[in-house]
Design a protein around this motif. Structure first.
Motif, PDB file in Angstrom:
ATOM      1  N   ASP A   1      54.058 -14.768  41.846  1.00  0.00           N
ATOM      2  CA  ASP A   1      55.555 -14.536  42.441  1.00  0.00           C
ATOM      3  C   ASP A   1      56.332 -15.675  41.996  1.00  0.00           C
TER       4      ASP A   1
ATOM      5  N   TYR B   1      57.638 -14.087  38.691  1.00  0.00           N
ATOM      6  CA  TYR B   1      58.273 -12.705  38.443  1.00  0.00           C
ATOM      7  C   TYR B   1      58.733 -12.395  39.605  1.00  0.00           C
ATOM      8  N   ARG B   2      58.767 -13.077  40.730  1.00  0.00           N
ATOM      9  CA  ARG B   2      59.652 -12.779  42.035  1.00  0.00           C
ATOM     10  C   ARG B   2      59.937 -13.935  42.796  1.00  0.00           C
ATOM     11  N   THR B   3      60.918 -14.570  42.413  1.00  0.00           N
ATOM     12  CA  THR B   3      61.198 -15.798  42.890  1.00  0.00           C
ATOM     13  C   THR B   3      61.573 -16.019  44.223  1.00  0.00           C
ATOM     14  N   THR B   4      62.442 -15.009  44.925  1.00  0.00           N
ATOM     15  CA  THR B   4      62.300 -15.051  46.385  1.00  0.00           C
ATOM     16  C   THR B   4      61.268 -14.977  46.971  1.00  0.00           C
ATOM     17  N   ALA B   5      60.304 -14.094  46.545  1.00  0.00           N
ATOM     18  CA  ALA B   5      58.857 -14.067  47.105  1.00  0.00           C
ATOM     19  C   ALA B   5      58.051 -15.346  47.092  1.00  0.00           C
ATOM     20  N   HIS B   6      58.272 -16.245  46.214  1.00  0.00           N
ATOM     21  CA  HIS B   6      57.605 -17.478  45.979  1.00  0.00           C
ATOM     22  C   HIS B   6      58.223 -18.433  46.914  1.00  0.00           C
TER      23      HIS B   6
END
Length: 71
Positions: A41, A44-49
């Motif tokens: 995350d 690839y998915r900054t907001t999920a991290h």
């Protein structure tokens, strides 16, 4: 008849996975999977991290607070 065998096999596999998930949660396993997903995350998915870290901080805050009965 083939459908019945397939559905029975599927039910056994799902029951096994459910048992394994509850076992892993009871014994504190699975943190490696959570870490791997957090790394994915982050890349690839900054907001999920960011959400992952916020949820971890909330869980830590809840576990540190005691109940009024503890006084």
């Amino acid at each position: 008849m083939e459908y019945l065998v397939f559905l029975a096999g599927l039910a056994v596999v799902l029951a096994g996975l459910t048992w394994f998930a509850s076992w892993a949660k009871r014994h504190g396993r699975g943190s490696g999977v959570a870490g791997a997903l957090a790394a994915h995350d982050e890349a690839y998915r900054t907001t999920a991290h960011q959400s992952h870290h916020e949820l971890r901080m909330q869980a830590d805050r809840k576990s540190e607070s005691g109940s009024p009965d503890d006084l």
